[in-house]
Design a protein around this motif. Structure first.
Motif, PDB file in Angstrom:
ATOM      1  N   ARG A  40      -4.243 -15.669   2.643  1.00  0.00           N
ATOM      2  CA  ARG A  40      -5.342 -15.145   1.715  1.00  0.00           C
ATOM      3  C   ARG A  40      -5.222 -15.453   0.255  1.00  0.00           C
ATOM      4  NH1 ARG A  40      -5.785  -9.349   2.971  1.00  0.00           N
ATOM      5  NH2 ARG A  40      -7.937  -9.556   2.064  1.00  0.00           N
ATOM      6  N   ALA A  41      -6.238 -15.033  -0.523  1.00  0.00           N
ATOM      7  CA  ALA A  41      -6.236 -15.208  -1.913  1.00  0.00           C
ATOM      8  C   ALA A  41      -5.288 -14.366  -2.630  1.00  0.00           C
ATOM      9  CB  ALA A  41      -7.553 -14.925  -2.629  1.00  0.00           C
ATOM     10  N   ASP A  42      -4.664 -14.712  -3.703  1.00  0.00           N
ATOM     11  CA  ASP A  42      -3.637 -13.844  -4.168  1.00  0.00           C
ATOM     12  C   ASP A  42      -4.195 -12.653  -4.935  1.00  0.00           C
ATOM     13  OD1 ASP A  42      -1.778 -15.837  -4.008  1.00  0.00           O
ATOM     14  OD2 ASP A  42      -2.047 -16.633  -6.091  1.00  0.00           O
ATOM     15  N   SER A  43      -5.542 -12.533  -4.966  1.00  0.00           N
ATOM     16  CA  SER A  43      -6.163 -11.267  -5.394  1.00  0.00           C
ATOM     17  C   SER A  43      -6.591 -10.412  -4.259  1.00  0.00           C
ATOM     18  CB  SER A  43      -7.486 -11.766  -6.263  1.00  0.00           C
ATOM     19  OG  SER A  43      -8.353 -12.367  -5.704  1.00  0.00           O
ATOM     20  N   LEU A  80       7.234  -3.517  -3.325  1.00  0.00           N
ATOM     21  CA  LEU A  80       5.938  -3.407  -2.463  1.00  0.00           C
ATOM     22  C   LEU A  80       4.928  -4.724  -2.902  1.00  0.00           C
ATOM     23  CD1 LEU A  80       4.401  -1.948  -0.546  1.00  0.00           C
ATOM     24  CD2 LEU A  80       3.490  -0.556  -2.451  1.00  0.00           C
ATOM     25  N   ASP A  81       5.160  -5.134  -4.208  1.00  0.00           N
ATOM     26  CA  ASP A  81       4.351  -6.263  -4.747  1.00  0.00           C
ATOM     27  C   ASP A  81       4.732  -7.491  -3.992  1.00  0.00           C
ATOM     28  OD1 ASP A  81       2.946  -4.874  -6.616  1.00  0.00           O
ATOM     29  OD2 ASP A  81       4.210  -5.270  -8.204  1.00  0.00           O
ATOM     30  N   PHE A  82       6.250  -7.669  -3.916  1.00  0.00           N
ATOM     31  CA  PHE A  82       6.513  -8.608  -3.011  1.00  0.00           C
ATOM     32  C   PHE A  82       6.196  -8.726  -1.670  1.00  0.00           C
ATOM     33  CE2 PHE A  82       9.652  -9.241  -6.560  1.00  0.00           C
ATOM     34  CZ  PHE A  82       9.766 -10.678  -6.717  1.00  0.00           C
ATOM     35  N   ALA A  83       6.249  -7.519  -0.842  1.00  0.00           N
ATOM     36  CA  ALA A  83       5.812  -7.404   0.378  1.00  0.00           C
ATOM     37  C   ALA A  83       4.230  -7.691   0.692  1.00  0.00           C
ATOM     38  CB  ALA A  83       6.021  -6.093   0.821  1.00  0.00           C
ATOM     39  N   ARG A  84       3.372  -7.174  -0.156  1.00  0.00           N
ATOM     40  CA  ARG A  84       2.037  -7.711  -0.278  1.00  0.00           C
ATOM     41  C   ARG A  84       1.765  -9.275  -0.552  1.00  0.00           C
ATOM     42  NH1 ARG A  84       1.090  -2.507  -4.018  1.00  0.00           N
ATOM     43  NH2 ARG A  84      -0.252  -1.249  -2.661  1.00  0.00           N
ATOM     44  N   LYS A  85       2.529  -9.750  -1.440  1.00  0.00           N
ATOM     45  CA  LYS A  85       2.432 -10.998  -1.481  1.00  0.00           C
ATOM     46  C   LYS A  85       2.885 -11.752  -0.259  1.00  0.00           C
ATOM     47  CE  LYS A  85       4.163 -15.013  -4.481  1.00  0.00           C
ATOM     48  NZ  LYS A  85       5.139 -15.333  -5.402  1.00  0.00           N
ATOM     49  N   GLU A  86       3.930 -11.354   0.465  1.00  0.00           N
ATOM     50  CA  GLU A  86       4.093 -12.097   1.695  1.00  0.00           C
ATOM     51  C   GLU A  86       3.198 -11.845   2.935  1.00  0.00           C
ATOM     52  OE1 GLU A  86       6.855 -14.071   2.553  1.00  0.00           O
ATOM     53  OE2 GLU A  86       6.670 -14.229   0.393  1.00  0.00           O
ATOM     54  N   ARG A  88       0.004 -11.496   2.320  1.00  0.00           N
ATOM     55  CA  ARG A  88      -1.124 -12.287   2.029  1.00  0.00           C
ATOM     56  C   ARG A  88      -0.831 -13.761   2.320  1.00  0.00           C
ATOM     57  NH1 ARG A  88      -0.670  -9.920  -3.230  1.00  0.00           N
ATOM     58  NH2 ARG A  88      -2.169  -8.261  -3.350  1.00  0.00           N
ATOM     59  N   ARG A  89       0.366 -14.112   2.286  1.00  0.00           N
ATOM     60  CA  ARG A  89       0.745 -15.522   2.672  1.00  0.00           C
ATOM     61  C   ARG A  89       0.860 -15.734   4.227  1.00  0.00           C
ATOM     62  NH1 ARG A  89       5.048 -18.146   4.156  1.00  0.00           N
ATOM     63  NH2 ARG A  89       6.529 -16.465   4.402  1.00  0.00           N
ATOM     64  N   GLU A 156      -5.776   8.470   3.298  1.00  0.00           N
ATOM     65  CA  GLU A 156      -4.293   8.483   2.619  1.00  0.00           C
ATOM     66  C   GLU A 156      -4.007   6.790   2.241  1.00  0.00           C
ATOM     67  OE1 GLU A 156      -4.805  11.833   5.196  1.00  0.00           O
ATOM     68  OE2 GLU A 156      -5.243   9.593   5.426  1.00  0.00           O
ATOM     69  N   VAL A 157      -4.570   6.102   2.294  1.00  0.00           N
ATOM     70  CA  VAL A 157      -4.222   4.663   1.898  1.00  0.00           C
ATOM     71  C   VAL A 157      -3.965   4.371   0.542  1.00  0.00           C
ATOM     72  CG1 VAL A 157      -5.150   2.071   1.806  1.00  0.00           C
ATOM     73  CG2 VAL A 157      -5.696   3.732   3.827  1.00  0.00           C
ATOM     74  N   VAL A 158      -2.674   3.711   0.222  1.00  0.00           N
ATOM     75  CA  VAL A 158      -2.155   3.302  -1.010  1.00  0.00           C
ATOM     76  C   VAL A 158      -2.843   1.977  -1.577  1.00  0.00           C
ATOM     77  CG1 VAL A 158      -0.035   3.091  -2.243  1.00  0.00           C
ATOM     78  CG2 VAL A 158      -0.005   4.610  -0.591  1.00  0.00           C
ATOM     79  N   ARG A 159      -3.872   1.874  -2.551  1.00  0.00           N
ATOM     80  CA  ARG A 159      -4.524   0.662  -2.820  1.00  0.00           C
ATOM     81  C   ARG A 159      -3.804   0.224  -4.230  1.00  0.00           C
ATOM     82  NH1 ARG A 159      -8.792   0.058   0.412  1.00  0.00           N
ATOM     83  NH2 ARG A 159      -9.611   1.942   1.057  1.00  0.00           N
ATOM     84  N   GLN A 160      -3.881  -1.348  -4.042  1.00  0.00           N
ATOM     85  CA  GLN A 160      -3.295  -1.915  -5.112  1.00  0.00           C
ATOM     86  C   GLN A 160      -3.976  -1.653  -6.121  1.00  0.00           C
ATOM     87  OE1 GLN A 160      -2.468  -5.979  -4.174  1.00  0.00           O
ATOM     88  NE2 GLN A 160      -1.656  -6.534  -6.098  1.00  0.00           N
TER      89      GLN A 160
END
Length: 160
Positions: A40-43, A80-86, A88-89, A156-160
């Protein structure tokens, strides 16, 4: 003259030793779904659900991600930023069952690096450092893709 060069070298080591280089964390990702991942896109938004807060939407598990670090200055948000990036990958919409753990590390690891003359850039000696006890932090989660439309998004979702 020789004394001032040694003083400069000592100052450079002291200043250089204070600045910590932030190495990337250890990242383990496993894709378990059929086929190949569609990134998915980085954004793209990646929702996060803690282990005790399951989402109400149906999902397919694409795989899992684990982020580990011994760098005490790395924050959980940074991990968590690294986990989100993975996620998306792997084509994921969310991280589900996010869990964190911390465990003490044993002292004794050492590293040796060269000490350079500031003017000539020649090696004038070697410096050995021994690491003391520390903490290894680990973050794990399933990477999931939503099934169907969003009928009941959890508050309760944690949003970026």
């Amino acid at each position: 003259m020789k004394r001032s060069i040694l003083a400069l070298c000592a100052l450079a080591l002291a200043v250089g030793g204070c600045a910590t280089m932030m190495l990337p964390p250890q990242i383990k990702t496993m894709y378990t779904a059929a086929g190949t991942p569609t990134p998915r896109a980085d954004s793209a938004l990646v929702e996060v659900f803690m282990k005790d807060n399951a989402p109400t939407r149906a999902y397919d598990v694409l795989g899992q991600v684990e982020i580990a670090t011994e760098n005490e200055s790395r924050t959980l948000e940074n991990m968590l930023d690294f986990a989100r990036k993975e996620a998306r990958r792997l084509g994921g919409d969310a991280l589900v069952g996010l869990d964190t753990d911390a465990m003490p590390t044993t002292p004794g690891a050492s590293s040796t690096y060269p000490v350079y003359n500031l003017y000539t850039r020649r090696v004038i000696g070697f410096q050995t450092t021994n690491s003391g006890p520390g903490v290894r932090r680990v973050m794990k989660a399933l990477v999931v893709k939503w099934k169907g439309p969003d009928l009941a998004a959890s508050p309760e979702v944690v949003r970026q």
